[in-house]
Design an enzyme around this catalytic site. Structure first.
Site, mmCIF file in Angstrom:
data_model
loop_
_atom_site.group_PDB
_atom_site.id
_atom_site.type_symbol
_atom_site.label_atom_id
_atom_site.label_comp_id
_atom_site.label_asym_id
_atom_site.label_seq_id
_atom_site.Cartn_x
_atom_site.Cartn_y
_atom_site.Cartn_z
ATOM 1 N N SER A 154 -12.268 44.284 83.369
ATOM 2 C CA SER A 154 -13.593 43.711 83.109
ATOM 3 C C SER A 154 -14.712 44.219 83.983
ATOM 4 C CB SER A 154 -13.525 42.190 83.233
ATOM 5 O OG SER A 154 -12.742 41.672 82.187
ATOM 6 N N SER A 202 -15.597 42.348 80.571
ATOM 7 C CA SER A 202 -16.432 41.196 80.314
ATOM 8 C C SER A 202 -17.636 41.084 81.243
ATOM 9 C CB SER A 202 -15.605 39.926 80.442
ATOM 10 O OG SER A 202 -15.061 39.860 81.724
#
Lengths: 433, 541
Positions: free
Chosen positions: A104, A80
């Site tokens: 992430s 992310s």
């Protein structure tokens, strides 16, 4: 939910960097609340991988149709922490911070051709890191080379009284040696990381990397982490449960977005949370609350914790048997075009993309993704090293050696005109592949 | 309603409930509610069961998990840290003082201290709970399996005290919530987070009590213990001690009945009332064929009854989850203490145990032994803040025997303080002054009735010494024997009837009357013993 919210305090990691003279250039985009593996689900829109505009990619990947412009072919950064990876990748900055809960930081690092370090859980303070899964989150470090990562690690690591999960031991910052004797190393290749969906390209790359170590005299052996295949399911139970809990504070009462609903406190809460969270977040909250219900707790949450212990024990066993470092792929493939990525929903994508990175978070181990080579499409591919708990020095030492061997090419962005092109001339354009 | 006669032979269990007008317990009697018809009288015995959940605010400078200050009645939202306001990214950091307070309290209540205890999140949405969850100890609390002993007067007579014990199930550390004030007029709720995050010890008792009086006595003793330890000031009026009562009734020999939880009890007195009311209500309900709902009820102190609280649809599932940001709480004792540990990071149970002050029960026993006072006196001394110290200070400064001093303390000083709603601290008569006065009495310079007059003057707090007052009001005992004899004679001369009765039958009552008259004549300046002697001598002549 946090539109217009300006934090009145600095995170420990931010403050430490500022105290060391770092200059904050800006804040980067990400998947909302760090939920996602594409950096496509943020309120500011999706993040574009700088390599989409590189000469390497454009040469290898002609546009789909002549009428469409290049805009539709751009690839995702992964996520992310995609914005941070893109920033480092595009020469916007030397260092960026991300977070790593299931991969992430390492995932976008691999897709953007930069170094992504996930430190051991408990080494770097989480005070000021908006939590996703408190028991797995760590601040992530994104840099262009391993040496830089070591420098940043040196200024961030260490006990923080504001974070009770940081270890008390004093951390000694280190410099990485330029030359090491690889013959003393034992590299493990976990067979379960030959996961379904792993591209043949990456598989070959992984194999070549193993050979690289073997040829240099290291002991390279196949190992087994048998519970790897349960990690995604386990992660989803634990992650959604913690998410449901961590997101409970967002009610619009004290800060952030508040819905214009005055009928009752409850209706205000409900409207605020509906408006302030995207589908992904809401979906995870609902799942998490389901798993935490009294009648489900034993079967889901407790069970998942037990499986987590098994996953962590896999690593303990392997590391205890003489393996120093594990070598695995970071991602299943190179970065996919955005248009293709969004055909599947966030949950499906996360489930697929997290498989290679996620277990390190379960076990709290340090891991690093090193850009290794360009794919057939001209996009970066990274490989991952996983080390012993709190043995970042050894991990980064091996990673640096590997980095020197593969000589990953620099991104060639037309828009970025470099006056120090003499530096470029020393970069070998021959890739590792 | 007239109190019913207990049926002979129906002893019931020790916990049977005595039907009452005032809140007193008669143990050992079965209950017959007045309205039961004679036919159903045999069915009607009920056993009430009372358990308590007591939330105690820990006396500490800062909150349980954050550094903001703990203070009563501060301006709204002035004591709120980022963590208290649940700003994202903030983390809990455990307050050592709160842990020590819980260990102290656990030890004082004879609990086993869990060397490893855990923190959990308890989730529910409410305006005064910023994070949407409370951090508490649901799985493994810090202390378990203790006991609290307390004393009750039988039949309101202080001279008959019985000791009872209630088992303590556990003590857990948890966060307090903020306060929400509902402004119905403007359809808004005002939220003050000053209290959010303050450290609490929740003391959970087993359901070993059977009536309001027992509950009240137990809580009173707990208050004294907490105040002695210093772990909490335990002032109910300031919300530092809050009690929820769990009440149920059942027939002897049958399983426990459905229980209700009674909240919103603001004083020890109201606790007794609320519990007794709820017991009555449940008995009436069941006697009338109704059922008891497992609900939460609020005590209305004005009406003296419990009413159902605002409806919470169905039962709450709190979705308990371990608190991931707090590692297990590890406590050490002398044996397990690691050598190289940073002492700031360590709480040593044995170290705390060694430094526990004398608990109220021990203090009382010492007072009784040291000063020869009655047990019930020791209760009163400890019940009043500062009174025991006052008493001991007077003892130090006077030659009067403690057994006599105690009378002056409990009958005169205390009643005056009560009348004027003063605390011992605010008494206009210091222990020094009272001791001074008692010394005059002891040296027989004044009579006891004169002393009472002096005391009355001292209350005015004008700064005069007892001696000065005695001189001003001419209250000295008449030392002159002749003068006394004269007065006695004049009284005898005036009271012919009495004299005749005395000559006839040596009536003590009459003698006392004569003594009283002499006292009046001398305005209390005569020594009654001496007067008695003189009168008797004269009358025998």
């Amino acid at each position: 939910m946090l539109k217009g919210y300006i934090s009145p305090y600095n995170a420990t990691v931010v403050q430490k960097l500022l105290d060391q003279g770092a200059v904050l250039l800006g804040k980067t985009n990400l998947d909302e609340f760090a939920m996602g593996s594409g950096s496509t689900d943020g309120i500011f829109g999706p993040v574009r991988n700088p390599w989409s505009y590189s000469r390497q990619y454009k040469e290898k990947t002609p546009p789909k149709s002549s009428s469409e412009n290049e805009e539709s072919d751009w690839v995702i950064t992964g996520g992310s922490s995609g914005g941070s990876a893109a920033a480092v990748s595009s020469f916007t900055c030397f260092v960026a911070l991300g977070s790593d809960t299931g991969g992430s930081t390492r995932n976008p690092a691999a897709h953007c051709g930069v170094v992504g370090l996930k430190p051991t859980y408990g080494l770097i303070s989480r005070h000021g890191l908006i939590p996703l899964v408190n028991s797995m989150d760590v601040p992530g470090i994104l840099t262009r080379c391993v040496d830089d990562a070591a420098v940043v690690l040196g200024s961030l690591a260490g006990h923080d009284p504001k974070d009770a999960t940081t270890i008390q031991d004093t951390f000694k910052p280190f410099e990485l040696p330029n030359l090491i004797d690889v013959r003393k190393l034992c590299i493990g290749i976990p067979k379960e990381y030959h996961a379904p969906g792993l591209s043949s390209e990456i598989l070959a790359l992984w194999s070549k990397a193993a050979d690289l170590f073997k040829d240099a005299g290291a002991k390279v052996i196949e190992v087994s982490l048998p519970h790897t295949r349960y990690s995604i399911v386990c992660y989803h139970v634990l992650c959604t449960a913690e998410v449901a809990s961590n997101m409970a504070r967002f009610d619009g009462l004290e800060y952030g977005h508040r819905a214009d609903m005055n009928k009752s406190t409850e209706s205000m809460y409900a409207a605020t949370r509906r408006e302030g969270f995207n589908d992904v977040v809401r979906g995870r909250i609902l799942s998490g609350n389901y798993f935490l219900l009294k009648q489900n707790y034993e079967n889901y949450f407790i069970k998942a914790q037990k499986v987590r212990r098994l996953i962590a024990n896999d690593f303990v066993k392997v590391f205890g048997s003489g393996v120093d470092i594990l070598l695995t792929p970071t991602t299943l493939s190179d970065a996919v075009p955005y248009m293709e990525f969004i055909k599947e929903d966030n949950r499906t994508r996360s489930a697929q993309d997290d498989i290679l990175t996620q277990a390190a978070n379960m076990a709290g181990l340090p891991a690093i993704s090193i850009p290794t080579a360009l794919s057939k499409r001209g996009l970066p591919v990274g490989l991952q090293f996983i080390g012993h708990s709190f043995q970042e020095k050894q991990l980064l030492t091996v990673a640096k050696w590997f980095e020197k061997q593969v000589k990953f090419p620099m991104i060639q962005l037309e828009e970025v005109k470099r006056h120090d092109c003499s530096v470029f001339q020393h970069q070998k354009s021959v890739s590792f592949l | 309603r007239a109190a019913p006669h207990p049926a002979p032979g129906e002893g019931g269990e020790g916990r049977a409930y005595g039907w009452l007008r005032a809140s007193t317990l008669r143990s050992g009697n079965a209950v017959h509610p007045p309205f039961a018809s004679p036919a159903t009288a045999a069915l009607a015995s009920w056993v009430p069961v009372v358990g308590l959940e007591i939330h105690v605010q820990i006396s500490s400078n800062s909150k349980l998990f954050s550094g903001s200050q703990v203070q009563f009645a501060a301006p709204p939202n002035s004591l709120v840290s980022f963590f208290d306001a649940s700003l994202p990214g903030t983390l809990p950091v455990l307050n050592r003082r709160c842990v020590e307070a819980a260990v102290m309290t656990g030890l004082a209540l004879n609990c086993s201290i869990n060397k490893k205890s855990l923190f959990d999140r308890k989730h529910y949405f409410y305006a005064d709970l910023p994070a949407g969850y409370q951090i508490t100890q649901q799985r493994v609390p810090i202390a378990v399996n203790g006991s609290l002993s307390y004393s009750l007067c039988i039949d309101n007579k202080m001279s008959q005290m019985v000791t009872k014990t209630v088992r303590i199930k556990q003590i857990q550390l948890e966060q307090d919530s903020g306060k929400s004030l509902h402004d119905d007029a403007r359809s808004q709720t005002l939220v003050d987070l000053n209290r959010a995050g303050v450290g609490l010890m929740e003391v959970v008792t087993e359901p070993d009590m059977c009536c309001g009086e027992e509950a009240a006595a137990a809580v009173r003793e707990l208050q004294l213990i907490l105040q002695t330890l210093g772990s909490s000031q335990a002032i109910m009026a300031e919300g530092q001690l809050r009690v929820d009562a769990n009440v149920s009734v059942h027939h002897p020999g049958e399983p426990y009945g459905v229980r209700t939880e009674v909240k919103n009890i603001n004083s020890v007195r109201f606790l007794a009332k609320a519990v007794d009311y709820e017991i009555q209500r449940q008995i009436e309900e069941l006697e009338n064929g109704g059922t008891i709902l497992n609900e939460t009820r609020s005590f209305d102190s004005k009406l003296g009854c419990t009413i159902p609280m605002r409806d919470k649809e169905g039962k709450q599932d709190y979705r308990f989850m371990p608190e991931p940001n707090l590692p297990p709480l590890i406590l050490y004792d002398a044996k397990s203490l690691p050598v190289n540990m940073n002492h700031q990071q360590v709480v040593n149970i044995d170290w705390i145990r060694e430094r526990l002050p004398d608990l109220p029960s021990v203090k009382r026993a010492k007072l009784v032994e040291l000063y020869g006072i009655l047990p019930e006196h020791s209760f009163t001394l400890l019940n009043e803040d500062g009174l025991a110290e006052y008493f001991e200070n007077v003892i130090k400064q006077t030659q009067m025997k403690p057994k006599k001093v105690i009378g002056w303390i409990l009958n005169d000083l205390l009643s005056y303080l009560k009348q004027h709603a003063l605390t011992v601290k605010d008494s206009p008569v210091s222990s020094f002054l009272l001791a001074d006065l008692l010394n005059l009495l002891e040296r027989r310079e004044i009579s006891s009735s004169a002393a009472k007059q002096v005391l009355e003057e001292l209350w005015k707090g004008e700064g005069k010494t007892p001696l000065k007052i005695v001189k001003e009001k001419k209250l000295e005992l008449i030392q002159d024997q002749k003068e006394l004899e004269q007065i006695c004679q004049s009284v005898i001369d005036r009271q012919e009837d009495e004299v005749i009765m005395m000559v006839l039958g040596r009536n003590q009552k009459v003698l006392n009357k004569l003594i009283g008259l002499v006292q009046r004549a001398t305005r209390g300046r005569s020594n009654p013993v001496l007067v008695k002697q003189i009168l008797e001598k004269k009358l025998s002549e």
